[in-house]
Design an enzyme around this catalytic site. Structure first.
Site, short mmCIF file in Angstrom:
data_model
loop_
_atom_site.label_atom_id
_atom_site.label_comp_id
_atom_site.label_asym_id
_atom_site.label_seq_id
_atom_site.Cartn_x
_atom_site.Cartn_y
_atom_site.Cartn_z
N TYR A 196 -46.29 42.55 -82.90
CA TYR A 196 -45.89 43.04 -84.23
C TYR A 196 -44.88 42.13 -84.92
CZ TYR A 196 -48.63 47.26 -83.94
OH TYR A 196 -49.69 48.12 -83.88
N ARG A 205 -53.25 56.03 -94.82
CA ARG A 205 -53.12 54.74 -94.13
C ARG A 205 -53.71 53.62 -95.01
NH1 ARG A 205 -54.94 52.89 -87.91
NH2 ARG A 205 -54.35 50.72 -88.18
N ASP A 238 -47.29 52.24 -77.07
CA ASP A 238 -48.19 51.70 -76.04
C ASP A 238 -48.43 50.20 -76.15
OD1 ASP A 238 -49.97 51.42 -78.13
OD2 ASP A 238 -51.22 53.10 -77.55
N ARG A 254 -57.20 47.18 -91.85
CA ARG A 254 -57.37 47.77 -90.52
C ARG A 254 -57.80 49.24 -90.61
NH1 ARG A 254 -59.42 47.70 -85.87
NH2 ARG A 254 -58.56 49.34 -84.58
P1 NAD Z 1 -55.55 60.07 -87.27
O1 NAD Z 1 -55.16 59.84 -88.67
O2 NAD Z 1 -56.94 59.80 -86.85
O3 NAD Z 1 -55.24 61.58 -86.85
C1 NAD Z 1 -54.02 62.17 -87.03
C2 NAD Z 1 -54.15 63.69 -87.01
O4 NAD Z 1 -52.85 64.24 -87.28
C3 NAD Z 1 -55.08 64.26 -88.09
O5 NAD Z 1 -56.09 65.04 -87.48
C4 NAD Z 1 -54.17 65.13 -88.95
O6 NAD Z 1 -54.78 66.29 -89.46
C5 NAD Z 1 -53.04 65.44 -87.99
N1 NAD Z 1 -51.79 65.85 -88.62
C6 NAD Z 1 -51.23 65.39 -89.76
N2 NAD Z 1 -50.09 66.03 -90.00
C7 NAD Z 1 -49.90 66.91 -88.99
C8 NAD Z 1 -48.89 67.86 -88.68
N3 NAD Z 1 -47.84 68.03 -89.47
N4 NAD Z 1 -49.01 68.58 -87.56
C9 NAD Z 1 -50.09 68.43 -86.75
N5 NAD Z 1 -51.08 67.56 -86.99
C10 NAD Z 1 -50.98 66.81 -88.11
O7 NAD Z 1 -54.50 59.26 -86.40
P2 NAD Z 1 -54.60 58.09 -85.36
O8 NAD Z 1 -54.83 56.83 -86.08
O9 NAD Z 1 -55.49 58.41 -84.24
O10 NAD Z 1 -53.11 58.07 -84.84
C11 NAD Z 1 -52.41 59.23 -84.47
C12 NAD Z 1 -50.93 58.92 -84.43
O11 NAD Z 1 -50.60 58.20 -83.25
C13 NAD Z 1 -50.44 58.04 -85.57
O12 NAD Z 1 -49.13 58.40 -85.89
C14 NAD Z 1 -50.47 56.66 -84.96
O13 NAD Z 1 -49.65 55.77 -85.68
C15 NAD Z 1 -49.94 57.00 -83.60
N6 NAD Z 1 -50.13 56.01 -82.53
C16 NAD Z 1 -49.01 55.52 -81.96
C17 NAD Z 1 -49.08 54.66 -80.92
C18 NAD Z 1 -47.81 54.13 -80.36
O14 NAD Z 1 -47.81 53.11 -79.72
N7 NAD Z 1 -46.68 54.78 -80.58
C19 NAD Z 1 -50.32 54.27 -80.44
C20 NAD Z 1 -51.47 54.79 -81.02
C21 NAD Z 1 -51.36 55.69 -82.07
C1 G6P Z 2 -50.89 49.80 -81.08
C2 G6P Z 2 -49.51 50.19 -81.51
C3 G6P Z 2 -49.54 51.52 -82.18
C4 G6P Z 2 -50.54 51.56 -83.32
C5 G6P Z 2 -51.90 51.11 -82.84
C6 G6P Z 2 -52.83 50.93 -84.01
O1 G6P Z 2 -51.33 50.61 -80.06
O2 G6P Z 2 -48.59 50.23 -80.50
O3 G6P Z 2 -48.26 51.83 -82.62
O4 G6P Z 2 -50.64 52.86 -83.82
O5 G6P Z 2 -51.80 49.88 -82.17
O6 G6P Z 2 -54.12 50.80 -83.58
P1 G6P Z 2 -55.35 50.93 -84.55
O7 G6P Z 2 -56.52 50.71 -83.68
O8 G6P Z 2 -55.30 52.34 -85.12
O9 G6P Z 2 -55.16 49.91 -85.62
MN MN Z 3 -46.67 51.24 -81.20
#
Ligand code: NAD
Ligand code: G6P
Ligand code: MN
Length: 442
Positions: free
Chosen positions: A265, A95, A173, A285
């Site tokens: 965004y 990231r 979300d 970030r």
């Molecule tokens: P993070 O980097 O803290 O943790 C991600 C975890 O995924 C790690 O523990 C890693 O080991 C694991 N991982 C990586 N590849 C993997 C695989 N192939 N199979 C299983 N596990 C695997 O992540 P985070 O910042 O907490 O975010 C988690 C995910 O959720 C990210 O993709 C983030 O962008 C997403 N997210 C999306 C939304 C949304 O609105 N769609 C909101 C919040 C977070």
């Molecule tokens: C929002 C977005 C997510 C993104 C997150 C990042 O919830 O919808 O898609 O992953 O923000 O938050 P962070 O605290 O990791 O910057």
């Molecule tokens: Mn999102």
């Protein structure tokens, strides 16, 4: 309430959002009762860092639920009914690259938009395809509720590879979080607001905020409020500086385009030069989140491990991410048909943009999944923006599946935050080097 108890798998459970998601599952235990909760991650150390906190919280609040922590993907999916997916290929280390490399070229450094979102998309697609195949081996009917980013690109890729799979839902979300913030500003209950919305993920607009008890559309009132006040998230006191700036940019976008209320965004596509210029290439970030959420959560988990009891520890709850994940699953599991902002295949929901796009619109969630509300035509301005962005998404997915460099260059050139092919090529080459353990194009 006497509801069937369910088996849920959390993929990417090493994410430090997981303890708060577990808190949400605990708070919703009557509405969404669990039989078994499976925690899966490919990184054993990340599982172990949080395992004790989670186990102790569950023992205290839901002692009957069976728990399994595993880095074995076969075990993860046997008998599962709901998969909550939140993996990040490359973790925070990558990231950091997603956010910092573009800044070298005066381009925005963001994990889901611009070159960073592109690079992250290229890392996410193949593991996500692999995951869906694995789940279908063991749990052909399980619901796959995906939050893995960039969700826009993951959604297009999964739709292309699994067009017949009707039990995959990609969802974000941020609209939920924004509605929660609108509700606070308007002093109404968030669950009383029924929105209308159109666009693509991280690229859309609110067009209506219906207050269900009175039938009033609250958007005009909110727009008026935002002419005089900064837009602030519902939890402004807890938010880091970068997020507060992001919310304020909604006011700025609306000063140019006041018709609808834009998703935060969109700032990256309207003001890319200014945002890049005001970013610190040594502290993005990723650093903020690592030193904030990650540090706090891991410290709390370590405390749980050391004292081996939940005594005196806070139960984290995901006011947005966690609660929404559980509510979404509940609405599907018990056919509640509640309204959320969902990603679905266009199929004439928005009549004048490509039919195969994965659009983000308001819709209901029930036993057959998401049903988007028909929107009709969008105005020429929005049509132009959405078509450019969708072409970028589609070319990114094709570039990944075909390992095609030229398509990647075209995708990046189409991205409004880049435009210049000289910069697109430079950042692509740099990103490719940094991501060589994950993807390579020729
Ligand atoms: P993070 O980097 O803290 O943790 C991600 C975890 O995924 C790690 O523990 C890693 O080991 C694991 N991982 C990586 N590849 C993997 C695989 N192939 N199979 C299983 N596990 C695997 O992540 P985070 O910042 O907490 O975010 C988690 C995910 O959720 C990210 O993709 C983030 O962008 C997403 N997210 C999306 C939304 C949304 O609105 N769609 C909101 C919040 C977070
Ligand atoms: C929002 C977005 C997510 C993104 C997150 C990042 O919830 O919808 O898609 O992953 O923000 O938050 P962070 O605290 O990791 O910057
Ligand atoms: Mn999102």
């Amino acid at each position: 309430m006497n509801r069937k108890k369910l088996v849920v798998t959390i993929v990417g459970c090493g994410s430090t959002r997981t303890p708060a998601l577990v808190g949400s599952l605990i708070n919703y235990k009557e509405n969404f009762p669990l039989k078994k909760l499976i925690f899966f991650d490919i990184d054993k150390k990340r599982i172990e860092a949080q395992e004790d906190y989670i186990r102790l919280a569950m023992e205290k609040h839901c002692p009957d639920v069976e728990l399994l922590f595993t880095d074995n993907e076969d075990e993860a999916y046997i008998g599962t009914e709901y998969v909550f997916c939140q993996m990040r290929a490359g973790n925070f280390h990558m990231r950091g690259h997603d956010e910092k490399i573009p800044l070298k070229y005066d381009l925005i450094g963001q994990e889901t938009c611009g070159p960073g979102g592109f690079a992250y998309g290229m890392r996410s697609i193949k593991p996500m395809i692999h995951m869906v195949k694995k789940i279908r081996e063991y749990a052909p009917n399980a619901w796959i509720l995906n939050y893995t980013n960039p969700a826009a690109i993951v959604a297009v890729a999964l739709d292309k590879v699994f067009p017949e799979d009707k039990r995959i839902l990609n969802i974000c979300d941020q609209p939920y979080s924004m509605i929660k913030s609108f509700a606070k500003l308007l002093d109404v209950d968030q669950y009383d607001i029924e929105p209308r919305y159109f666009g693509l993920n991280h690229f859309g607009w609110f067009t209506e905020l219906r207050h269900v008890p009175t039938g009033e559309d609250l958007l005009p009132k909110l727009k008026k409020y935002l002419l005089e006040h900064d837009f602030k998230p519902y939890n402004a006191e807890q938010r880091a500086a970068s997020w507060l700036k992001t919310y304020k940019n909604v006011n700025k976008m609306m000063s140019f385009f006041p018709e609808y209320l834009p998703n935060t965004y969109l700032q990256y596509y309207f003001f890319p030069e200014e945002i890049a210029k005001n970013s610190d290439p040594n502290y993005t970030r990723a650093d903020e989140a690592k030193n904030g959420r990650e540090k706090q959560v891991l410290e709390l988990c370590k405390k749980a491990k050391d004292q081996n009891s939940f005594e005196g520890l806070e139960l984290l709850v995901g006011a947005v991410h966690g609660n929404m994940m559980v509510e979404v699953a509940e609405s599907i599991a018990y056919d509640l048909n509640k309204v959320y902002i969902v990603m679905v295949k266009n199929d004439n929901i928005i009549s004048n943009i490509p039919q195969d796009a994965m659009v983000e619109v308001a819709g209901t969630l029930g036993k057959d999944g998401a049903k988007g509300y028909e929107f009709g035509q969008v105005g020429t301005f929005y049509k132009g923006l959405i078509e450019g962005q969708y072409a970028y998404e589609k070319l990114t997915v094709e570039a990944c599946l075909e390992s095609n460099y030229q398509k990647a260059l075209e995708a990046l050139t189409l991205n409004r935050s880049i435009v210049n092919p000289v910069k697109a090529k430079a950042v692509l080459d740099d990103m490719m080097q940094a991501n060589k353990d994950y993807w390579w194009l020729s």
